[in-house]
Design a protein around this motif. Structure first.
Motif, PDB file in Angstrom:
ATOM      1  N   GLN A 493       5.353  -6.944  -1.818  1.00 52.84           N
ATOM      2  CA  GLN A 493       5.791  -5.747  -2.530  1.00 52.84           C
ATOM      3  C   GLN A 493       5.888  -4.596  -1.534  1.00 52.84           C
ATOM      4  O   GLN A 493       4.955  -4.356  -0.763  1.00 52.84           O
ATOM      5  CB  GLN A 493       4.796  -5.363  -3.633  1.00 52.84           C
ATOM      6  N   VAL A 495       5.452  -0.924  -0.458  1.00 47.26           N
ATOM      7  CA  VAL A 495       4.548   0.129  -0.944  1.00 47.26           C
ATOM      8  C   VAL A 495       4.694   1.441  -0.174  1.00 47.26           C
ATOM      9  O   VAL A 495       4.193   2.471  -0.619  1.00 47.26           O
ATOM     10  CB  VAL A 495       3.078  -0.328  -0.879  1.00 47.26           C
ATOM     11  N   LEU A 512      -0.937  -0.231  -8.065  1.00 45.69           N
ATOM     12  CA  LEU A 512       0.031  -1.120  -8.681  1.00 45.69           C
ATOM     13  C   LEU A 512      -0.679  -1.838  -9.823  1.00 45.69           C
ATOM     14  O   LEU A 512      -1.599  -2.628  -9.594  1.00 45.69           O
ATOM     15  CB  LEU A 512       0.573  -2.125  -7.673  1.00 45.69           C
TER      16      LEU A 512
END
Length: 933
Positions: A493, A495, A512
């Motif tokens: 992911q 970030v 998250l």
């Protein structure tokens, strides 16, 4: 200042299990379990009773709840958990403990409690149970300097600390600090003392009055204050009545809008103008609640449960007849307020009396009357005596009728009855609140529930024939939780970006779902990522972004400066303290915190971690056994860099070892699209300019759908933006894990921020957008914050050739802001539409919505991955066996049909080839076997 936190979660069991509280006592280390009930309730039985009442039906057509609500012991137990052990409950008033060392006791359900005021004037509340053999410590009310157990003489201070434990010689691992009384949250509103027994919510500081008032009374607190409910009246006396009826029978009687008064209280009725009686029930504003439709999977069938979110107060008003011989009701209309679930406040003339209805069983309750009087009548003894006598008469009449009603409810001839719409609105409001609270069962939502939602969308159907996923994908809280685990906590992911931590000691934090993380660069230039949680008592270590040589937890420290400083410089301490102040302001809005508190913070530094995650210092750990510093560092998270982006992998059980291989990470994150993005100008050559954040009241997928519709919405939503685009040149290309949209800009524009080359709009599954146009690159990170809320973070990057052109930058950002605001309004409107019962699914437009269609395919298939696959992996013994299994899987993988094309995020091709090619019956059989074993 108090920081009140509310937590709600589903209990992980198929049956309603004993209500448990896991509590830390004063300065304790080990959790203690507190059992509210010692037996189990069958979920399906209680559920059936609840569902026999339907709040959807208008009051004119509705019938009352079944008699089982008033007679059944299982329902009563469930009701205690759901209604009384959640939220604030009135238990007394401040005049009961107006002096230090005063206390009073009480009981709610099977919970014994004591409320006291210590020598410093602070109010405390505790479970009134000795930690030795559970004997109650105090009874009734009184004044004392400590609580002495009448069973074995253990002594506790008014602050809950264990002062003396008799005959404990020979006991091992006994810590006095761990054996204090179990605390309960306590607060004050007006003259009333409130307690909160909610599971997992522990007291810290004194509660904020306004916040408590809002939680207890909703938006009715000002109405009550204006109606004369305040601390100016003096307490006069208390009277208690034990009634042989269910507690709700008494509440129903109070709430029937004076319906029973002419028949039950004939003398009282003669003093009232009953035709003036008005009833007000206060529904919460619709904006404070996201949906009126809850969807649960109950016992293997789908049930749609209507729930109107209501305020907790209903108010009845009535005028008194004038020219009475004895005027205790006054000239102003009397105010009769019912505070859910069991508290009544009656304000009339110079009087205020409160009625607290305490359940004592399915067929028994205790009603406590407390009388307050205006000081102007305190000396009029005949007036007081006559008033109390009249009130007593009314109460005895109510007791008789309530006990008679309870006997009638026990009869097999009665189940439910109709409402009288003109007068029983408040009764219906009360029943609807009970339904709303009781319908939330403590049982495990079966996996089939989320599976069923996923299977309502069929990715095998060509886009030309397909319908979109059901609206429950965008509104349902259970699906949202499942989605976090299956979509966001697996794989890489994005970030942040490298410029955020380009210098050593810089860091930034994020969240998250329910995962707090911190990313930093150590003195050697290496990038690390950790869960941003202290290993002691889970306090957050850092907030926002900044620069520091270490992370210091300020939750548990020491006042001994010389011992706590260790090898940390004063500058680092000052930095950490200021960061803590910043965190407190950001997280808890403590805007009034003075700079004068910083020196105190400097003397309270706690557990300290290096930028490599190692525990450098732990305060006050003397006496802890089997404590290993090397095992108590921060929990690491896999981190990698691709181009200008920092990536994290939060997958469970996958821990970092060495620095991640860039090519491998790029392939895992982007599939075969990494080179396409690089060629399109997505690299580290651009400089970061600024960040903007937008909270959007919609599901995160709504925002992604909007981005992925191939410019479908642009001419209608962004008319100004559409005028500078050649929309007929819009193209969509689907790659393995990325979808890319391109579009040319019109030439000869007055303001050319889009450049001459085709703009590139890349979507990286599941929630990251990269837009590259002209000298600009902006990224959009869509962070889910609930089933109906997301946070969109825009980061802007600019080519160095335009860094000094302030007017160009300002105009570009203004245009981008306009587009974003238009998108926000649209997405929030779409979310409201998805909530409507009139909408379930829609259709795709094949020419432009390829990317959108495939993104949802991917989400469906990702969410469809069951834990059985992981269980099979763990059963593989040797590495050779694992290799063979992997080879076999490859041979049996499906290949995505050409008709499906690819999908933008983790597209259909990528996901479907990981699904074993097996008949559905075999898959289901495998899952059942795994569950059994």
């Amino acid at each position: 200042m108090a920081m009140l936190q509310n937590f709600s979660s589903f209990h992980q069991s198929i049956k309603i299990t004993p209500f448990k509280i896991h509590i830390f006592t004063r300065n304790c280390v080990k959790p203690r379990k507190h059992y509210y009930h010692s037996f189990q309730i069958s979920c399906n039985y209680t559920q059936k009773s609840v569902l026999e009442f339907d709040p959807k039906i208008p009051i004119e057509e509705a019938i009352t709840p079944p008699s089982s609500w008033y007679t059944d012991s299982c329902f009563y137990t469930h009701e205690l958990n759901q209604v009384f052990f959640k939220g604030w409950q009135s238990v007394g008033y401040t005049e009961q403990i107006k002096e230090p060392r005063q206390y009073f006791t009480g009981r709610l359900g099977n919970v014994e409690y004591v409320v006291c005021r210590d020598d410093g004037g602070k109010i405390h509340a505790f479970h009134n149970v000795c930690r030795h053999r559970a004997s109650p410590l105090a009874s009734a009310s009184g004044k004392n300097s400590c609580f002495v157990c009448p069973y074995h003489g253990w002594t506790y201070g008014l602050d809950g600390a264990l002062l003396k434990a008799t005959r404990i010689t020979g006991i091992k691992n006994f810590s006095v600090n761990e054996m204090g009384l179990v605390p309960v949250r306590v607060a004050i509103w007006g003259p009333f003392i409130l307690v909160n027994f909610e599971n997992g919510v522990l007291p810290k500081e004194e509660a904020d009055v306004d916040l408590v008032g809002n939680e207890w009374l909703g938006n009715s607190s000002q109405i009550l204050t204006d109606g004369g409910v305040d601390s100016s009246l003096s307490f006069l006396c208390r009277r208690e009545y034990t009634i042989e009826c269910n507690w709700k029978v008494y509440c129903d009687n109070y709430l029937d809008g004076g319906y029973h008064i002419p028949y039950v209280h004939k003398s009282y009725a003669s003093a009232l103008k009953l035709d003036s009686l008005s009833i007000t029930v206060c529904p919460k504003p619709s904006s404070s609640y996201n949906s009126n439709l809850w969807t649960f999977y109950l016992l293997k069938y789908m049930v749609n449960i209507y729930s109107q979110i209501l305020e907790k107060v209903s108010i009845q008003r009535c005028d008194a007849e004038k020219d009475q011989e004895f005027d205790r009701l006054g000239s102003k209309p009397g105010l009769y307020a019912f505070v859910y679930p069991n508290f009544m406040i009656n304000r009339y003339g110079p009087w205020m009396d409160t009625n607290l209805v305490l359940p004592q069983g399915p067929r028994k309750c205790l009603v406590i009357f407390d009388y307050f009087l205006d000081s102007s009548h305190k000396g009029d003894e005949s007036f007081i005596a006559q008033s109390l006598e009249d009130s007593e008469t009314v109460q005895i009449e109510d007791m008789k009728i309530c006990e008679a009603v309870q006997r009638g409810l026990e009869s097999p001839a009665y189940c439910s009855g109709p409402y009288a719409p003109q007068v029983e609105k408040a009764v219906h409001h009360f029943h609807s609140l009970l339904y709303q609270k009781n319908i939330i069962f403590h049982f495990k939502i079966p996996y089939d529930y989320n599976q069923k939602l996923v299977l309502e969308f069929d990715p095998k159907i060509p886009i030309e024939e397909a319908i979109t996923p059901p609206s429950s994908w965008y509104t349902d809280s259970c699906f949202y939780t499942h989605e976090l685990n299956q979509v966001f906590f697996k794989g890489w992911q994005a970030v942040g970006y490298t410029e955020q931590i380009k210098e050593p000691r810089q860091y930034f934090t994020g969240r998250l779902g329910n995962v707090e993380y911190v990313v930093c660069r150590d003195d050697g230039g290496k990038i690390h990522a950790f869960h941003n949680v202290c290993r002691h008592h889970a306090s957050l270590l850092a907030s926002g972004s900044g620069k520091s040589s270490c992370f210091v937890c300020l939750y548990h420290g020491t006042l001994n400066r010389s011992k706590s400083l260790g090898n940390i410089s004063l500058e680092d301490w000052a930095m950490s303290s200021m960061l803590y102040v910043e965190m407190m302001v950001e997280k808890y809005m403590l805007f009034t915190m003075s700079v004068a508190i910083v020196p105190l913070l400097l003397l309270q530094q706690g557990w300290t971690y290096g930028l490599d995650g190692a525990l450098q210092k732990a305060t006050r750990i003397a006496g802890i056994k089997n404590f290993r510093v090397n095992e108590m560092g921060l929990v690491p998270v896999r981190v990698a860099v691709w181009g200008p982006f920092i990536l994290l992998n939060l997958e469970n059980g996958v821990l970092p070892e060495e620095e991640a291989d860039i090519d491998l990470v790029g392939n895992e994150w982007l599939g075969n699209s990494s080179q396409i993005l690089t060629d399109g100008g997505v690299d580290s050559s651009l400089s970061f300019l600024c960040r903007r954040e937008y909270t959007v009241e919609c599901n995160w997928k709504v925002y992604c759908d909007n981005y992925l519709d191939g410019g479908y919405h642009v001419p209608y939503v962004h008319k100004s933006y559409a005028s500078v685009l050649k929309l007929d040149s819009y193209s969509t290309t689907i790659h393995e894990k990325v979808s890319i949209q391109r579009c040319d800009a019109e030439k000869d524009q007055e303001f050319d921020r889009l450049g001459s080359k085709p703009a590139l709009y890349a979507f990286v599954y599941p929630n990251f957008m990269i837009s590259r146009y002209g000298p600009w690159m902006d990224t959009n990170l869509v962070l889910p914050q609930g089933p109906r809320k997301c946070l969109v973070i825009f980061d802007y990057f600019l080519d160095s050739s335009h860094k000094g052109d302030e007017s160009f930058i300002a105009q570009s950002l203004e245009d981008s802001e306009t587009v974003q605001i238009e998108d926000m309004k649209l997405c929030e409107a779409v979310q409201r539409g998805l909530e409507s019962p009139a909408y379930c699914s829609g259709r795709y437009v094949p020419q432009v919505e390829k990317a959108r269609s495939k993104s949802l395919h991917a989400t469906a298939l990702m969410a469809n991955r069951t834990s059985s696959k992981r269980k099979l992996k763990t059963k593989m013994g040797s590495s050779s066996k694992a290799k063979d299994a992997k080879t076999k899987k490859k041979r049996g993988r499906k290949v995505a049909p050409p008709i499906l094309r690819a999908t933008l995020p983790m597209n259909m091709k990528y996901v479907i080839k990981h699904i074993p090619k097996q008949p559905l019956s075999l898959v289901l059989l495998t899952i059942l076997i795994l569950k059994k074993t």
